[in-house]
Design an enzyme around this catalytic site. Structure first.
Site, short mmCIF file in Angstrom:
data_model
loop_
_atom_site.label_atom_id
_atom_site.label_comp_id
_atom_site.label_asym_id
_atom_site.label_seq_id
_atom_site.Cartn_x
_atom_site.Cartn_y
_atom_site.Cartn_z
N GLY A 67 30.01 35.72 27.62
CA GLY A 67 29.66 37.10 27.32
C GLY A 67 29.70 37.97 28.56
N GLY A 77 64.58 43.64 47.14
CA GLY A 77 63.25 44.23 47.26
C GLY A 77 62.20 43.22 47.70
#
Length: 561
Positions: free
Chosen positions: A225, A460
């Site tokens: 949770g 790149g």
């Protein structure tokens, strides 16, 4: 008899004034002495003395304090037995193993929750399922909290959250790291909104301290949770195999919403989080190994963003030449090799602490030492996907680089990258945005940055992995290096449209598949002998200790998250 004579000789004097602090403490801590003297002063001539009730009050208070302290040490004996049967240590045992012997100073050991709903007023236990305080690891200070699953499932109450916030506030005040040992079922449902408020307070402190002091989390049981978000904000998360798991919603909720049947381990165990989600940075076989590894990681980290990186004595000098590096690169450019072998040969004593070893294996991150000082290392791994950059590798590398930059840890970049991974899945998954994270992180970093290209850097990916244009301080290449827009064959097919491919490829390789074009243009600082890599890096690190790069003022940049 001494106490007896003094009491009978001056019955009008208040009894508590007859004892100084040290005498009273010794008296009340000795059960035999306490009972004996109590019988002596209970003589009929003294029983009417008004001060006797005051004395008895002190006796009762000390007895109650003693009982509460004992309760805090072992709040649930049966639960502890169950914990041990599962192969798990208690919260207090974990703290004892983590910290240097005798260094733990506990805070708020007697704190209890204040909930009165659902019968909780009858379930108050000293410590309220959390052990917290400060101590030393390797002689250096840190703050720690450890959740106790044997008390109310380790659930977080408001009082529990206040204890966590207290150690985090203290840690921020003195600039020392925080370590959380998580073993909790989540929010304490009986407290409702109070528990959620407590979580919010903890989360805010996680954010406030981020980049100021290191925050480490070790998941040693359930973490479900809202409880998962505090570790998620911290710098490093480690888990214990077979006993720990993390998820937002449990298997029951998943089944009710999506009709999928899954176990806790399959949903949030160590394997999914260390190999697929990237939530956890590593997993260890049991509590003891996990705590020892956490101590090892701690030894690499500075205490805060204002502290220097730690240094330890070493006999491994910078002048150590490594001849095996001269032949470690295979003659076939398409043949793989192990970049970790290069890293271990370069760092002090061959000691490299790898982070996230099972996630995005095509990139390597971790800590080592050069002449005793901590460095962060990021490197392509040719053994996995040829060292190509993909979404996961970019995110993994970017977060690590930003951690190093936040805490002043120099960065060493070892490159052998053929480019970014092509494919529909990568493009639709956002490789442009995620790849930009790594580029942004390296360009933004102001710590010393040293780059070494071992074989090839194309397109790149060459720019991202520490090119001179991204303010890397020193750039070196080995003689085996190729720097180009792409590989020779692909470039020839585009330039010459498939004509005389073999011949043109050989010409292209002869002209561009070597480090000379980059060296002639000043894009690299030097072509170095591989065996001298360690020596050169150590020399540069010494010079760069006084680096002071000025950047324009801004509140913060907008990294493509």
């Amino acid at each position: 008899t001494g106490y007896q004579r003094r009491v009978r000789g001056s019955s009008e004097q208040p009894l508590h004034s007859l004892f100084n602090h040290q005498t009273l403490g010794m008296f009340l801590s000795n059960q035999f002495l306490r009972s004996s003297v109590t019988r002596q002063i209970c003589a009929p001539s003294v029983q009417k003395c008004a001060s006797f009730s005051t004395f008895q009050h002190y006796v009762d208070i000390y007895a109650r304090i003693d009982a509460k302290k004992k309760e805090a040490l072992n709040p649930n004996p049966k639960g502890l037995e169950t914990q041990h049967k599962k192969g798990k240590l208690s919260a207090r045992e974990r703290v004892t193993l983590l910290l240097d012997a005798g260094s733990f100073r506990e805070y708020d050991a007697l704190v209890e929750h204040r909930c009165t709903d659902f019968g909780m007023e009858n379930k108050r236990i000293a410590g309220d399922s959390l052990v917290s305080g400060r101590g030393l690891i390797g002689g250096r200070p840190c703050f720690v909290y450890s959740q106790d699953f044997t008390v109310n499932g380790g659930s977080l109450s408001l009082a529990n959250a206040e204890k966590i916030c207290k150690v985090m506030d203290q840690a921020l005040l003195v600039k020392a790291p925080v370590i959380g040992l998580n073993d909790s079922g989540g929010a304490r449902i009986q407290e409702g909104i109070d528990s959620l408020w407590g979580y919010g307070q903890v989360f805010q402190r996680n954010v406030t301290t981020s980049g100021v002091i290191p925050q480490l989390s070790l998941i040693m049981g359930p973490c479900a949770g809202g409880a998962v978000y505090s570790p998620a904000i911290t710098d490093f998360i480690f888990m214990v195999q077979n006993t720990s798991y993390m998820f937002i919603t449990g298997p029951e909720v998943v089944k009710s919403v999506t009709n999928e049947e899954v176990t806790q381990t399959e949903l949030g165990g160590t394997k999914p989080h260390t190999t697929h989600s990237g939530v956890a940075h590593g997993a260890f076989p049991n509590d003891i190994v996990a705590l020892r590894k956490l101590r090892e990681l701690f030894s690499f980290l500075p205490l805060s963003n204002e502290s220097p990186v730690p240094e330890i004595p070493t006999y491994d000098t910078r002048d150590r030449i490594i001849p095996s590096l001269n032949t470690i690169i295979p003659p076939d450019p398409n043949q793989a090799y192990d970049m970790k072998e290069i890293i271990e040969k370069i760092v002090d004593d061959n000691h490299f602490f790898e982070i996230m070893p099972d996630y995005a294996k095509n990139i390597i991150i971790g800590f080592g030492r050069m002449e005793g000082s901590t460095v962060g290392i990021i490197a392509n791994q040719p053994r996995d996907l040829a060292g190509v950059l993909d979404i996961n590798a970019s995110v993994k590398g970017a977060r690590f680089v930003r951690f190093c930059d936040a805490f002043g840890i120099p960065i060493i970049i070892l490159s052998d990258v053929p480019g970014f991974l092509p494919g529909v899945a990568q493009e639709h998954g956002g490789i442009i945005r995620h790849g930009a994270k790594l580029l942004y992180a390296i360009a933004e970093a102001t710590v010393p940055k040293i780059s070494v290209i071992t074989r090839k850097c194309y397109g790149g990916a060459y720019l991202v992995m520490g090119s001179k244009s991204l303010t890397v301080d020193t750039n070196y290449v080995w003689p085996t290096t190729e720097i180009a827009v792409m590989g020779a064959k692909g470039a020839v097919e585009i330039i010459f449209r498939g004509q005389e491919v073999d011949k043109r490829t050989a010409e292209y390789q002869s002209r561009f598949a070597n480090p000379l074009p980059a060296a002639q243009r000043g894009y690299i600082d030097e072509i170095i002998e591989p065996s001298h890599t360690r020596k050169i890096i150590c020399e540069d690190l010494e010079v760069l200790k006084t680096k002071d790069r000025a950047v324009p003022w801004k509140k913060h940049g907008n990294i493509p998250l």
